[in-house]
Design a protein around this motif. Structure first.
Motif, short mmCIF file in Angstrom:
data_model
loop_
_atom_site.label_atom_id
_atom_site.label_comp_id
_atom_site.label_asym_id
_atom_site.label_seq_id
_atom_site.Cartn_x
_atom_site.Cartn_y
_atom_site.Cartn_z
N PHE A 28 0.88 -1.22 0.11
CA PHE A 28 0.08 -0.10 -0.02
C PHE A 28 0.97 1.21 -0.05
CE2 PHE A 28 -2.85 3.22 1.63
CZ PHE A 28 -4.13 2.95 0.68
N VAL A 29 1.05 1.76 -1.00
CA VAL A 29 2.11 2.91 -1.56
C VAL A 29 1.35 3.77 -1.95
CG1 VAL A 29 4.28 1.64 -1.08
CG2 VAL A 29 3.26 1.56 -3.22
N ARG A 30 2.16 5.16 -2.09
CA ARG A 30 1.30 6.20 -3.09
C ARG A 30 2.13 5.93 -4.71
NH1 ARG A 30 3.32 11.87 -1.29
NH2 ARG A 30 1.63 12.24 -2.49
N PRO A 31 1.24 5.55 -5.53
CA PRO A 31 1.69 5.37 -6.88
C PRO A 31 2.60 6.58 -7.50
CG PRO A 31 -0.90 5.05 -6.54
CD PRO A 31 -0.34 5.74 -5.26
N SER A 32 2.53 7.78 -6.78
CA SER A 32 3.46 8.76 -7.64
C SER A 32 4.82 8.80 -6.95
CB SER A 32 3.09 9.97 -7.10
OG SER A 32 3.01 10.19 -5.92
N THR A 33 4.97 7.88 -5.94
CA THR A 33 6.30 7.77 -5.26
C THR A 33 6.77 6.46 -4.80
OG1 THR A 33 5.57 8.13 -3.05
CG2 THR A 33 6.05 10.19 -4.24
N GLY A 34 5.93 5.56 -4.65
CA GLY A 34 6.26 4.27 -4.18
C GLY A 34 6.45 4.09 -2.93
N LEU A 35 6.28 5.29 -2.13
CA LEU A 35 6.37 5.20 -0.62
C LEU A 35 5.21 5.16 0.21
CD1 LEU A 35 8.93 8.15 -0.58
CD2 LEU A 35 9.45 5.92 -0.51
N PRO A 36 5.21 4.52 1.22
CA PRO A 36 4.16 4.54 2.17
C PRO A 36 3.29 5.92 2.45
CG PRO A 36 5.65 3.27 2.89
CD PRO A 36 6.40 3.99 2.11
N PRO A 37 2.12 5.94 2.45
CA PRO A 37 1.50 7.25 2.47
C PRO A 37 1.51 7.64 4.10
CG PRO A 37 -0.29 5.71 2.31
CD PRO A 37 1.19 4.83 1.98
N GLU A 38 1.33 9.08 4.45
CA GLU A 38 1.20 9.07 5.91
C GLU A 38 -0.27 9.74 6.15
OE1 GLU A 38 4.29 12.31 6.74
OE2 GLU A 38 5.76 10.87 6.22
N ARG A 39 -1.03 10.08 5.12
CA ARG A 39 -2.27 10.65 5.54
C ARG A 39 -3.24 10.10 4.22
NH1 ARG A 39 -3.22 15.09 8.82
NH2 ARG A 39 -4.49 16.06 7.31
N VAL A 40 -4.31 9.24 4.47
CA VAL A 40 -5.05 9.07 3.10
C VAL A 40 -6.53 9.21 3.80
CG1 VAL A 40 -5.97 6.79 2.58
CG2 VAL A 40 -3.76 7.00 2.75
N CYS A 41 -7.34 9.83 2.73
CA CYS A 41 -8.83 9.85 2.91
C CYS A 41 -9.62 9.02 2.06
CB CYS A 41 -9.27 11.18 3.08
SG CYS A 41 -9.19 12.07 1.30
N PHE A 42 -10.65 8.74 2.41
CA PHE A 42 -11.59 8.30 1.64
C PHE A 42 -12.79 9.24 1.42
CE2 PHE A 42 -10.06 4.36 3.66
CZ PHE A 42 -10.02 3.47 2.77
N ILE A 43 -13.34 9.00 0.26
CA ILE A 43 -14.33 9.98 -0.10
C ILE A 43 -15.62 8.84 -0.43
CG2 ILE A 43 -15.38 11.66 -1.62
CD1 ILE A 43 -12.79 12.84 -1.79
N GLN A 44 -16.74 9.10 0.24
CA GLN A 44 -17.71 8.08 0.28
C GLN A 44 -18.80 8.45 -0.90
OE1 GLN A 44 -15.80 6.12 1.63
NE2 GLN A 44 -17.93 4.96 2.34
#
Ligand SMILES: Cc1cc2nc3c(=O)[nH]c(=O)nc-3n(C[C@H](O)[C@H](O)[C@H](O)COP(=O)(O)OP(=O)(O)OC[C@H]3O[C@@H](n4cnc5c(N)ncnc54)[C@H](O)[C@@H]3O)c2cc1C
Ligand code: SF4
Length: 357
Positions: free
Chosen positions: A153-169
């Motif tokens: 589970f990484v940021r597609p732009s960097t390949g690094l794990p994200p620190e903040r993720v949000c869902f939009i319902q």
């Protein structure tokens, strides 16, 4: 002449359960699946863990598929599509075509169960501007499932794990402007399930869910929603996100916090769009070939849903699972069991009538 065969169209969870049920009741079953493997959307879209109990989706579906493929009463036809149908209850003649070489054959069936399922809403059609096709770090629930399954589970732009993720319902659901007024029923629970999986795989990542209202019940509420908040510290924020723009290497989510009644702007590393369920292309196509009424969204209509939950507008043809509207696995499987029972009863009645019984 009446036939003792039940034809099941679609080899996803609902079709597999319908085939297993009808075969266990002693009927001959022909199961047709257009893809080259069984298991339906959970396998095709590479879902990670399935509820109940966060079981590996592929393993669960493979177990079910194996019970069907090894059942002596079931014949499975993969890479096969339905292209024509004549006849009526007890005596359908259904034309099938092999996807690979176009070879065709006819199956004589007494009853048909349609279990052709759903597809994910395409966020390119949304009315808000979420930039799914513009920003690599804006993904969908289905994309997130595949990343969680791969345990990457990484940021597609960097390949690094994200620190903040949000869902939009509610992306593509409960939206009058695009014509999908209905609730997709599963996405509140699935976003909460994925939020837990993200916190398990990337413990330092903060997870937010922006919702209009959370719609969950029973299992989803007790075993997913409450643990997500209390044990996994997922932040639920009642708010509407109206726009996403790239700001430096972050995503700026703009909208309104509806509890506080004021505008909101938050920076995220990744945004997951909780896309809803629409009828699959196969559901629309099979409905047309079999002459089944569809509701205004394209799902197969169940004229008397409350009292006859699997009957379609055509006698002898039954429907199960997400082909009839958004459903979770519990509802898809219960419907499939009911459809199996109704289909077997229909062929037995037709045979009895034909033999003067
Ligand atoms: C991101 C996401 C995660 C989910 N996770 C969960 C979960 O954890 N727990 C849960 O309870 N529910 C979950 N769900 C819901 C679950 O996926 C559905 O309830 C389930 O897949 C419905 O099963 P189905 O057999 O009706 O449809 P599908 O799974 O869509 O299967 C339909 C099958 O029919 C086949 N088909 C289509 N057209 C034709 C045709 N013309 N001829 C032959 N075959 C055809 C397709 O190839 C497919 O194999 C999730 C949904 C989403 C969107
Ligand atoms: S289940 Fe939740 S996210 Fe999905 S459409 Fe309904 S309210 Fe919206």
């Amino acid at each position: 002449m009446a036939s003792d065969v039940v034809l099941v169209i679609g080899g996803g969870p609902a079709g597999l359960e319908a085939a297993r049920g009808a075969a266990d009741l002693g009927a001959k079953v022909v199961l047709v699946e257009e893809r080259d493997h069984l298991g339906g959307t959970p396998v095709f879209e590479r879902y990670a863990a399935l509820t109940h109990g966060f079981q590996d989706a592929e393993e669960v579906m493979n177990r079910l598929a194996q019970e069907v493929t090894t059942h002596p009463n079931v014949q499975v036809k993969l890479s096969t599509r339905v292209v024509g149908c004549t006849g009526s209850k007890g005596d359908f003649h259904v034309t099938l075509t092999k996807v690979s070489d176009g070879a065709s054959e006819t199956v004589h069936a007494g009853a048909i169960i349609v279990a052709t399922g759903f597809q994910h809403f395409d966020p390119g059609r949304e009315t808000q501007v979420y930039g799914y096709y513009e920003y690599p770090d804006v993904i969908t629930l289905a994309d997130a499932e595949a990343m969680l399954k791969a345990r990457k589970f990484v940021r597609p732009s960097t390949g690094l794990p994200p620190e903040r993720v949000c869902f939009i319902q509610c992306v593509g659901s409960r939206d009058r402007q695009i014509g999908n007024e209905y609730c997709s029923k599963v996405c509140c629970g699935i976003a909460s399930k994925q939020a837990i999986e993200i916190r398990q795989q990337v413990p330092n990542c903060k997870v937010y869910i922006f919702y209009i209202d959370m719609r969950m019940y029973g299992y989803w509420e007790n075993e997913i929603y409450w643990p997500a908040q209390e044990q996994y510290k997922v932040n639920y924020i009642k708010g509407i996100a109206t726009e996403i723009i790239q700001k430096g290497d972050k995503l700026l989510v703009r909208g309104e916090d509806t509890t506080l009644g004021r505008p909101m702007e938050v920076l995220m590393d990744m945004v997951i769009l909780s896309v809803g369920m629409e009828p699959s292309k196969g559901t629309r196509e099979v409905a047309r070939i079999l002459g089944l009424k569809q509701n205004k969204y394209g799902f197969i209509e169940v004229p008397h849903e409350g009292v006859d939950p699997v009957a379609t507008s055509v006698p002898g043809i039954f429907v199960a699972g997400a082909a009839a509207g958004p459903k979770d696995l519990d509802d898809s499987m219960s419907m499939a069991g009911a459809a199996a029972m109704k289909a077997v009863a229909a062929i037995r009645r037709a045979i009895a009538v034909a033999s003067g019984g």
